[in-house]
Design a protein around this motif. Sequence first.
Motif, short mmCIF file in Angstrom:
data_model
loop_
_atom_site.label_atom_id
_atom_site.label_comp_id
_atom_site.label_asym_id
_atom_site.label_seq_id
_atom_site.Cartn_x
_atom_site.Cartn_y
_atom_site.Cartn_z
N VAL A 1 0.71 -1.47 0.28
CA VAL A 1 0.38 0.03 0.16
C VAL A 1 0.87 1.28 -0.06
O VAL A 1 0.92 2.43 0.04
CB VAL A 1 -1.10 0.34 1.11
N LEU A 2 2.02 1.35 0.00
CA LEU A 2 2.84 2.05 -0.27
C LEU A 2 3.58 1.92 -0.89
O LEU A 2 3.92 3.71 -1.65
CB LEU A 2 4.69 2.07 1.12
N TYR A 3 3.65 1.37 -2.17
CA TYR A 3 4.06 1.37 -3.11
C TYR A 3 3.92 2.06 -3.91
O TYR A 3 3.95 2.86 -4.66
CB TYR A 3 4.32 -0.29 -4.01
N PRO A 4 2.13 1.85 -4.55
CA PRO A 4 1.49 3.09 -5.51
C PRO A 4 1.10 4.21 -4.48
O PRO A 4 0.45 4.54 -3.76
CB PRO A 4 0.02 2.93 -5.81
N ALA A 5 2.44 5.50 -5.37
CA ALA A 5 1.86 7.07 -4.86
C ALA A 5 0.02 7.61 -4.61
O ALA A 5 0.03 7.59 -3.50
CB ALA A 5 2.71 8.03 -6.13
N SER B 1 7.71 -0.27 8.83
CA SER B 1 8.92 -0.94 9.63
C SER B 1 9.92 0.22 8.43
O SER B 1 9.77 -0.46 7.20
CB SER B 1 9.37 -2.09 9.81
N ASN B 2 11.65 0.37 8.90
CA ASN B 2 12.05 0.55 7.40
C ASN B 2 12.39 -0.92 6.37
O ASN B 2 12.73 -0.41 5.13
CB ASN B 2 13.41 0.70 8.30
N ARG B 3 11.86 -2.02 6.89
CA ARG B 3 12.28 -3.17 6.18
C ARG B 3 11.08 -2.49 5.07
O ARG B 3 11.03 -3.87 3.82
CB ARG B 3 12.25 -4.42 7.15
N VAL B 4 9.88 -2.67 5.74
CA VAL B 4 8.69 -1.89 4.32
C VAL B 4 9.29 -1.16 3.60
O VAL B 4 8.98 -1.13 2.65
CB VAL B 4 7.36 -2.03 5.93
N HIS B 5 10.10 -0.24 4.35
CA HIS B 5 9.91 0.68 3.59
C HIS B 5 11.25 0.23 2.17
O HIS B 5 10.91 0.60 1.17
CB HIS B 5 11.52 1.97 4.17
N TRP C 1 9.17 -1.24 -0.80
CA TRP C 1 8.29 -1.44 -1.62
C TRP C 1 9.19 0.52 -2.27
O TRP C 1 9.21 0.82 -3.78
CB TRP C 1 6.80 0.43 -0.95
N ILE C 2 10.53 0.62 -1.82
CA ILE C 2 10.90 1.21 -2.96
C ILE C 2 11.61 0.19 -4.00
O ILE C 2 12.70 1.03 -5.19
CB ILE C 2 12.13 1.64 -1.73
N HIS C 3 12.33 -0.94 -3.74
CA HIS C 3 12.46 -1.17 -4.17
C HIS C 3 11.54 -1.78 -5.65
O HIS C 3 12.37 -1.46 -6.27
CB HIS C 3 13.12 -2.77 -3.76
N GLU D 1 14.56 7.67 -0.86
CA GLU D 1 15.37 7.36 -0.03
C GLU D 1 14.17 9.63 0.56
O GLU D 1 14.30 9.24 1.81
CB GLU D 1 16.66 8.35 0.60
N ARG D 2 14.05 10.32 0.39
CA ARG D 2 13.29 11.86 0.88
C ARG D 2 12.25 11.41 0.92
O ARG D 2 11.84 12.03 2.06
CB ARG D 2 13.89 12.60 -0.93
N THR D 3 11.46 10.96 -0.03
CA THR D 3 10.63 9.92 0.75
C THR D 3 9.91 9.57 1.77
O THR D 3 9.16 10.03 2.92
CB THR D 3 9.18 9.19 -0.26
N ARG D 4 10.85 8.52 2.30
CA ARG D 4 11.17 8.24 3.24
C ARG D 4 11.59 8.46 4.74
O ARG D 4 10.27 8.97 5.49
CB ARG D 4 12.30 6.78 3.34
#
Length: 189
Positions: free
Chosen positions: A12-16, A36-40, A43-45, A60-63
């Motif tokens: 749910v974080l992947y689609p902007a 979590s950072n793992r979830v970040h 979705w970033i990957h 990474e700025r979005t994170r």
Amino acid sequence: MARFTAFLDASVLYPAAIRDILLELAVGDLYFAKWSNRVHDEWIHAVLRNRTDLTRDQLERTRRLMNAHVRDALVIDFEPLIDGLSLSDRDDRHVLAAAIKGRADLIVTANLKDFPSSALERWDIEALHPDEFLRHQFHLRQPAFLNAVRTVRMRLKKPPRSALDYLDTLRQHGLLATASEIEPFSQFI
């Protein structure tokens, strides 16, 4: 008014379009968001794999902005729980572990099959599709929800979107019920 704590899965974080509305609702204190950072990382990957027009620095700025602006959202030190959990997809155990550690009421995910209620009920956690979660949020606090949607829509500049265009975007991302619920109020978004 009671608010839920929702752990947001990478799906749910992947689609902007989905991420933006979930975050705006959290910033507006309609619910407490966790990740979590793992979830970040997940979705970033996925975004980097599918969107060559975006850079790691942008994401990474979005994170960083997410972690800075959504109060107490980042769950840490959940790793010791992972090995004791059982899910059909072992790669999803970190999501449940972080949800438990973050005292989430639910996991918002587009991958409901990966989080069966039989595996979650022991922890008093349920999994909801983002469309169902957002529809519930709309019914709990309509004016605040509509204001959040308007804020997200008004930030869209390239290209700007009318209310009806924005509702179409939500539908394209699987938020069919949410779009249908708020369409009669499109003059407010």
